[in-house]
Scaffold this motif. Sequence first.
Motif, mmCIF file in Angstrom:
data_model
loop_
_atom_site.group_PDB
_atom_site.id
_atom_site.type_symbol
_atom_site.label_atom_id
_atom_site.label_comp_id
_atom_site.label_asym_id
_atom_site.label_seq_id
_atom_site.Cartn_x
_atom_site.Cartn_y
_atom_site.Cartn_z
ATOM 1 N N ASN A 120 0.803 -1.237 0.000
ATOM 2 C CA ASN A 120 0.000 0.000 0.000
ATOM 3 C C ASN A 120 0.830 1.278 0.000
ATOM 4 O OD1 ASN A 120 0.878 0.318 2.658
ATOM 5 N ND2 ASN A 120 -1.051 -0.358 3.575
ATOM 6 N N THR A 121 2.134 1.180 -0.248
ATOM 7 C CA THR A 121 2.943 2.387 -0.428
ATOM 8 C C THR A 121 2.783 2.848 -1.872
ATOM 9 O OG1 THR A 121 4.543 1.677 1.234
ATOM 10 C CG2 THR A 121 5.247 3.380 -0.306
ATOM 11 N N THR A 122 2.135 3.976 -2.049
ATOM 12 C CA THR A 122 1.807 4.470 -3.383
ATOM 13 C C THR A 122 2.833 5.491 -3.860
ATOM 14 O OG1 THR A 122 0.482 6.299 -2.520
ATOM 15 C CG2 THR A 122 -0.652 4.181 -2.853
ATOM 16 N N GLN A 123 2.759 5.823 -5.123
ATOM 17 C CA GLN A 123 3.614 6.891 -5.647
ATOM 18 C C GLN A 123 3.299 8.216 -4.961
ATOM 19 O OE1 GLN A 123 3.507 7.099 -9.928
ATOM 20 N NE2 GLN A 123 4.665 5.206 -10.188
ATOM 21 N N GLU A 124 2.031 8.397 -4.593
ATOM 22 C CA GLU A 124 1.654 9.632 -3.888
ATOM 23 C C GLU A 124 2.352 9.709 -2.535
ATOM 24 O OE1 GLU A 124 -0.496 7.676 -5.545
ATOM 25 O OE2 GLU A 124 -0.719 9.114 -7.189
ATOM 26 N N HIS A 125 2.417 8.566 -1.833
ATOM 27 C CA HIS A 125 3.163 8.545 -0.570
ATOM 28 C C HIS A 125 4.617 8.957 -0.806
ATOM 29 C CE1 HIS A 125 0.050 5.605 1.131
ATOM 30 N NE2 HIS A 125 0.144 6.535 2.065
ATOM 31 N N LEU A 126 5.249 8.324 -1.767
ATOM 32 C CA LEU A 126 6.671 8.551 -1.998
ATOM 33 C C LEU A 126 6.951 9.980 -2.461
ATOM 34 C CD1 LEU A 126 7.374 5.116 -3.695
ATOM 35 C CD2 LEU A 126 8.268 5.864 -1.480
ATOM 36 N N LYS A 127 6.117 10.518 -3.320
ATOM 37 C CA LYS A 127 6.285 11.909 -3.753
ATOM 38 C C LYS A 127 6.165 12.860 -2.569
ATOM 39 C CE LYS A 127 4.418 11.308 -8.439
ATOM 40 N NZ LYS A 127 3.249 11.575 -9.327
ATOM 41 N N MET A 128 5.153 12.624 -1.728
ATOM 42 C CA MET A 128 4.937 13.494 -0.577
ATOM 43 C C MET A 128 6.124 13.435 0.379
ATOM 44 S SD MET A 128 4.171 13.472 2.873
ATOM 45 C CE MET A 128 3.582 11.797 3.103
ATOM 46 N N PHE A 129 6.589 12.220 0.706
ATOM 47 C CA PHE A 129 7.717 12.100 1.628
ATOM 48 C C PHE A 129 8.970 12.744 1.042
ATOM 49 C CE2 PHE A 129 5.465 8.408 3.725
ATOM 50 C CZ PHE A 129 5.412 8.990 4.974
ATOM 51 N N SER A 130 9.193 12.544 -0.248
ATOM 52 C CA SER A 130 10.393 13.082 -0.884
ATOM 53 C C SER A 130 10.426 14.608 -0.818
ATOM 54 C CB SER A 130 10.464 12.613 -2.332
ATOM 55 O OG SER A 130 11.627 13.091 -2.955
ATOM 56 N N ARG A 131 9.305 15.248 -1.105
ATOM 57 C CA ARG A 131 9.312 16.717 -1.089
ATOM 58 C C ARG A 131 9.384 17.280 0.330
ATOM 59 N NH1 ARG A 131 3.951 15.959 -3.249
ATOM 60 N NH2 ARG A 131 2.349 16.267 -1.657
ATOM 61 N N ASN A 132 9.190 16.397 1.340
ATOM 62 C CA ASN A 132 9.311 16.834 2.728
ATOM 63 C C ASN A 132 10.626 16.392 3.370
ATOM 64 O OD1 ASN A 132 6.708 18.224 3.883
ATOM 65 N ND2 ASN A 132 5.969 16.629 2.479
ATOM 66 N N GLY A 133 11.603 16.013 2.547
ATOM 67 C CA GLY A 133 12.941 15.771 3.060
ATOM 68 C C GLY A 133 13.278 14.341 3.400
ATOM 69 N N PHE A 134 12.389 13.386 3.118
ATOM 70 C CA PHE A 134 12.655 11.978 3.411
ATOM 71 C C PHE A 134 13.507 11.371 2.295
ATOM 72 C CE2 PHE A 134 9.338 12.885 6.284
ATOM 73 C CZ PHE A 134 9.243 11.876 7.231
ATOM 74 N N LYS A 135 14.564 10.663 2.712
ATOM 75 C CA LYS A 135 15.451 10.022 1.742
ATOM 76 C C LYS A 135 15.622 8.532 2.006
ATOM 77 C CE LYS A 135 16.310 13.753 -0.570
ATOM 78 N NZ LYS A 135 15.742 13.889 -1.933
ATOM 79 N N ARG A 136 15.000 8.024 3.080
ATOM 80 C CA ARG A 136 15.178 6.613 3.398
ATOM 81 C C ARG A 136 13.826 5.970 3.669
ATOM 82 N NH1 ARG A 136 16.335 3.103 7.661
ATOM 83 N NH2 ARG A 136 16.367 4.678 9.304
ATOM 84 N N VAL A 137 13.633 4.761 3.122
ATOM 85 C CA VAL A 137 12.421 3.985 3.361
ATOM 86 C C VAL A 137 12.825 2.552 3.614
ATOM 87 C CG1 VAL A 137 12.106 3.608 0.870
ATOM 88 C CG2 VAL A 137 10.175 3.260 2.428
ATOM 89 N N CYS A 138 12.088 1.872 4.474
ATOM 90 C CA CYS A 138 12.329 0.466 4.753
ATOM 91 C C CYS A 138 11.035 -0.302 4.497
ATOM 92 C CB CYS A 138 12.766 0.275 6.202
ATOM 93 S SG CYS A 138 13.075 -1.439 6.628
#
Length: 466
Positions: A162-180
């Motif tokens: 359930n990790t969507t592209q919308e999740h990843l785009k949002m996290f990326s623009r807010n400074g997130f660079k790591r996902v597990c």
Amino acid sequence: MKSDAYLVSKYNVPGPRYTSYPTVPYWDEDSFSVTRWKESLIRGLGFRGTCAERSQLSEKRPSISLYIHLPFCESMCTFCGCTKRITKNHLVEKPYIQALLKELGMYAEIIGHRPLIQQLHLGGGTPTFFSADNLEDLLIGIFDIADMADSVEFSFEGHPNNTTQEHLKMFSRNGFKRVCYGVQDYNETVQKAIHRIQPFENVQRATIDARAMGFTSVGHDIIFGLPFQTQEDVINTINKTIELMPDRIAFYSYAHVPWIKGNGQRGYSKEHLPSPKQKRMQYEIGKKKLLQAGYVEIGMDHFALKTDALYKAQQTGNIHRNFMGYTSSKTDVMIGLGVSAISDSWHGFAQNVKTLKEYYELLRNSELPVVRGHILTEEDLTIRRHILNLMCNFETSWENNNQFFQELPNVLVQIKELERDGLISIESQKLLITNKGKAYVRNVCMPFDLRLKRKKPETQLFSMTV
């Protein structure tokens, strides 16, 4: 040279994983209070004086880590030991976010200024249970209360389904660079047993999407020793993992503790689990394949590519371990928000209540939702340093006076057997864990655990070390 079978039979005993010292069952709750917790928090930040006086020091404020526990999941995974709430009702998202922000605001008042956040980690539960919009509202709310440090490490745990592209785009623009991403195993029989059905294609998609969105560290969690899992299953899972080459891998031992984790783990019995010898073989073959693929062993259960920040932190001696796991940077203070979250001031621990009802009620009354904790003694702090050294760097020393403790001579006598079995070596005033001993790092830590030695548990509290 002692055989692997001999070592497994000898050292496969119940033991802590040492995400903290003292471990949670040995916290001294009689001497703990919320007032003492607040005092330890201020001490951990290095501040003195009144709240008003501290606010004048905001330009010198130390950075902190922030852990946020998001407990909701749509289904139960039986291997999981985290505090979670199973629901398909997504109306729970906004009230919980409002509660988290109120809790953070209360900590800002205690500290006396806007917190400066260096590390931020969203765990669960399933953080990606929340919509991308609601998670962004949470992040916006956090930085209405706190500031972002110059150098940050922001990360989240994602469910590949359930990790969507919308999740990843949002996290990326807010400074997130790591996902597990939680992978566990690719065999369908194992997945059904642990109630975690996710095909390789979903993990592949989530991994590729994260990299396309600018994530520089993608991690996969894999578990060995699962019900119905064979050595061939582990080999297959490792091979598929290597196809995607995540930047770091957590290769965990399954902890079968049905007396703690309840009905989920009672759906299968010990007979469905690999034997201790088979489980050790699963680990050894998995480790061998990861090392051959270019990964480096980091601390306990973790592997990273040489391009990853975790490897670089190990090489420079900056790797740290706390309730968020292994990290490539360290702050003395970690504040945990949400149900069951644990905070760490270095001088003390505090854990939040575990039910949503209690959590919401305490916050409505403007009370910190802390239910228990521990204030560390000077002896605790010394032992904590040794155990962190062993867990992070596979070595520790007592050359400096602040690393010596009264019972150290007795500990050195007890660990002679570990040395005879080839798990450690003693050089002058230093203990080194050998390559063979890395699989038994929990066993090496246990002789240092004075609280465990002084009060042996009457019932089994911990998972087996092998």
